[in-house]
Design an enzyme around this catalytic site. Structure first.
Site, PDB file in Angstrom:
ATOM      1  N   TRP A 189      39.757  33.806  54.345  1.00  0.00           N
ATOM      2  CA  TRP A 189      38.903  33.291  53.442  1.00  0.00           C
ATOM      3  C   TRP A 189      39.049  31.623  53.962  1.00  0.00           C
ATOM      4  CZ3 TRP A 189      39.878  30.211  49.720  1.00  0.00           C
ATOM      5  CH2 TRP A 189      38.681  29.817  48.510  1.00  0.00           C
ATOM      6  N   GLU A 230      36.733  37.872  54.136  1.00  0.00           N
ATOM      7  CA  GLU A 230      36.693  38.305  52.676  1.00  0.00           C
ATOM      8  C   GLU A 230      35.591  37.236  52.745  1.00  0.00           C
ATOM      9  OE1 GLU A 230      39.748  36.791  50.868  1.00  0.00           O
ATOM     10  OE2 GLU A 230      38.917  37.451  48.527  1.00  0.00           O
ATOM     11  N   LYS A 232      32.593  35.762  49.452  1.00  0.00           N
ATOM     12  CA  LYS A 232      32.480  35.608  47.595  1.00  0.00           C
ATOM     13  C   LYS A 232      30.946  35.399  47.541  1.00  0.00           C
ATOM     14  CE  LYS A 232      35.662  32.557  45.200  1.00  0.00           C
ATOM     15  NZ  LYS A 232      36.923  31.435  45.223  1.00  0.00           N
ATOM     16  N   ASP A 263      37.379  41.483  48.420  1.00  0.00           N
ATOM     17  CA  ASP A 263      38.263  41.080  46.767  1.00  0.00           C
ATOM     18  C   ASP A 263      37.181  41.715  45.659  1.00  0.00           C
ATOM     19  OD1 ASP A 263      38.652  38.831  44.869  1.00  0.00           O
ATOM     20  OD2 ASP A 263      39.751  38.242  46.283  1.00  0.00           O
ATOM     21  N   HIS A 266      34.968  39.015  43.900  1.00  0.00           N
ATOM     22  CA  HIS A 266      34.453  37.501  44.549  1.00  0.00           C
ATOM     23  C   HIS A 266      32.632  38.545  44.666  1.00  0.00           C
ATOM     24  CE1 HIS A 266      37.138  35.580  46.775  1.00  0.00           C
ATOM     25  NE2 HIS A 266      37.267  35.712  45.721  1.00  0.00           N
ATOM     26  N   HIS A 290      40.870  42.858  48.312  1.00  0.00           N
ATOM     27  CA  HIS A 290      41.719  42.254  47.663  1.00  0.00           C
ATOM     28  C   HIS A 290      42.106  42.575  46.025  1.00  0.00           C
ATOM     29  CE1 HIS A 290      42.667  38.014  49.858  1.00  0.00           C
ATOM     30  NE2 HIS A 290      42.814  39.044  50.252  1.00  0.00           N
ATOM     31  N   ASP A 298      35.906  32.791  37.030  1.00  0.00           N
ATOM     32  CA  ASP A 298      37.149  33.022  37.028  1.00  0.00           C
ATOM     33  C   ASP A 298      37.517  34.325  37.919  1.00  0.00           C
ATOM     34  OD1 ASP A 298      40.182  32.050  37.782  1.00  0.00           O
ATOM     35  OD2 ASP A 298      41.051  34.096  36.350  1.00  0.00           O
ATOM     36  N   ASP A 300      40.403  35.879  39.138  1.00  0.00           N
ATOM     37  CA  ASP A 300      42.162  36.300  40.060  1.00  0.00           C
ATOM     38  C   ASP A 300      42.489  36.702  38.275  1.00  0.00           C
ATOM     39  OD1 ASP A 300      41.675  34.873  42.684  1.00  0.00           O
ATOM     40  OD2 ASP A 300      40.965  33.275  41.343  1.00  0.00           O
ATOM     41  N   ASP A 330      45.470  40.121  44.451  1.00  0.00           N
ATOM     42  CA  ASP A 330      45.085  38.166  44.991  1.00  0.00           C
ATOM     43  C   ASP A 330      44.538  37.874  43.379  1.00  0.00           C
ATOM     44  OD1 ASP A 330      43.823  35.948  45.450  1.00  0.00           O
ATOM     45  OD2 ASP A 330      41.864  36.627  46.337  1.00  0.00           O
TER      46      ASP A 330
END
Ligand code: RNT
Ligand code: ZN
Length: 423
Positions: A189, A230, A232, A263, A266, A290, A298, A300, A330
């Site tokens: 990533w 990965e 995003k 992810d 993402h 992920h 955000d 995460d 993640d």
């Protein structure tokens, strides 16, 4: 009645309720036992790593917020915290390590010169626990990533540095896989992107494609190392443009035969990774997940037992994808006890898989094929309150991990005895 007898009795009743719907709880449990979730080391210290005495996450368009006391500051502390977390999660899991978590013994080893040596203690630790490991090159928190570009950088020398970092990490991944007897997923990533509208969207993507091609040129045995990329949608400071977008990596993964990492934080908030799994797996052999939780900007937050998490697990089970999908976590939250964060997120992932395995899917599929969509909806809703909790408690009991909130008592004790003594 003892607590264990109560759990067993509730399980017995639940088992027969599920059997009435054509679901075998014993089968579900034995299937669940085999699923390993890859625990990300970076929840333990807010993505700091050990390159310098008190490293902090910098750059990369990702951010850990909060200052909950007691974060791990040495590899030994991080391993002790991971051991604590793992002791509270049912099943056998994996460790996901980032390159900045090497053990440098006070010496400076540049990222393009890393070797398996810096990870020997992690490998020993995993081996003695019979765990597999996954790995990640680190393209952030570094002077050569300070302007927000790495593999797609316009400067050839900076690009070369990061290509060499990636090559070094793939070799480390293969060594890890060989040592532990389980393929290591090495996931790339990069943060590259622009805060504001670019004048040229094409050139950085061409440079990224070529850099990745160089990095992946050397073929490594898939028995030991599996490469993943990965995507995003945007990051903090890269709101207008991310070089490694979904379309970029989807095309890259398909054309280069590498894994695609999805992810869950993402994508646009109305886009669901649960719906992408079966499409992606039509055209790529294997996927890395992920699992995270996006909240506004955000990506995460700690994973909760949301509808989307359950939908992801359902897709993995329904499609029989568990041997083609590597489940990694993640998230990083520095505002709560970091071990609690790991345990909450991982237990939720495992719980979601259990719920999916208990779905009366044969009946639902039949209703769907028969065109009885009213019954499909009715049963989907009724299924939500089937007694999966009794099966979950029983699973925890048999895996020798605390049931219900009892695991939190152990986290509190550990906090008092260990975390509070850290400066
Ligand atoms: C960042 C990506 C990436 C990182 C880790 C630390 O947005 O999700 O996977 O979180 O590599
Ligand atoms: Zn991620």
């Amino acid at each position: 009645m003892s607590k264990n007898a109560k759990i067993t009795e509730s399980y017995r009743i639940a088992r027969s309720r599920y059997a009435d719907m054509g679901v075998d709880t014993e089968k579900a449990i034995s299937k669940l036992k085999k699923v390993a979730v890859s625990l990300h080391c970076w929840q333990g210290d807010d993505v700091g790593g050990f390159e310098t005495a008190d490293s902090e996450l910098s750059g990369g368009g990702i951010q850990a917020t909060g200052n909950y006391p007691g974060k791990a500051r040495t590899p030994d502390q991080l391993r002790a915290d991971l051991d604590k977390a793992l002791s509270l999660i049912p099943g056998k899991h994996r460790l996901n390590l980032h390159a900045i978590y090497g053990e440098f013994d006070g010496k400076k080893v540049e990222r393009d010169e890393l070797t398996v040596k810096q990870f020997a203690r992690w490998i020993d630790w995993a081996k003695s626990r019979k765990m597999g490991m996954d790995f990640n090159p680190s393209y952030f928190s570094h002077p050569k990533a300070a302007d927000g570009f790495t593999l797609s950088h316009a400067d050839k020398n900076i690009r070369k540095f990061w290509i060499d970092h990636g090559k070094a990490c793939r070799k480390i991944g293969a060594e890890i896989g060989k040592a532990l007897g389980s393929p290591c997923v090495t996931n790339v990533w990069i943060p590259d992107g622009y805060k504001d509208v670019p004048a040229d969207r094409k050139a950085p993507r061409e440079r990224l494609r070529d850099a990745l091609d160089q990095m992946f040129r050397e073929k490594l045995d898939k028995k030991y190392n599996l490469d993943a990329v990965e995507s995003k949608l945007f990051g903090i400071g890269s709101e207008s443009y991310v070089v490694g977008s979904h379309e970029f990596y989807m095309g890259y993964a398909v054309s280069r035969d590498v894994l695609l990492c999805l992810d869950t934080g993402h994508f646009h908030p109305t886009e669901m990774v649960s719906d992408k799994i079966s499409s992606t797996l039509m055209f790529v052999d294997e996927v890395l997940l992920h699992v995270s939780r996006g909240i506004r900007w955000d990506s995460d937050h700690v994973v909760v037992l949301s509808d989307e998490l359950k939908a992801i697990a359902e897709e993995l089970v329904r499609g029989d994808y568990l041997d083609r999908v590597h489940i990694g976590l993640d998230f990083f939250d520095a505002s709560i006890n970091r071990i609690a964060a790991w345990v909450i997120g991982t237990r939720n992932m495992v719980k979601a898989l259990l719920i999916a395995m208990l779905e009366p899917s044969a009946i639902l599929r039949k209703m769907e094929l028969d065109g009885d969509l009213s019954s499909r909806l009715a049963l989907q809703e009724e299924s939500k309150t089937l007694p999966f909790a009794a099966v979950w408690d029983y699973y925890c009991m048999n895996q020798d991990v605390p049931m219900g909130m009892a695991w939190m008592d152990e986290v509190k004790t550990y906090e008092k005895k260990v975390l509070s003594k850290r400066s």
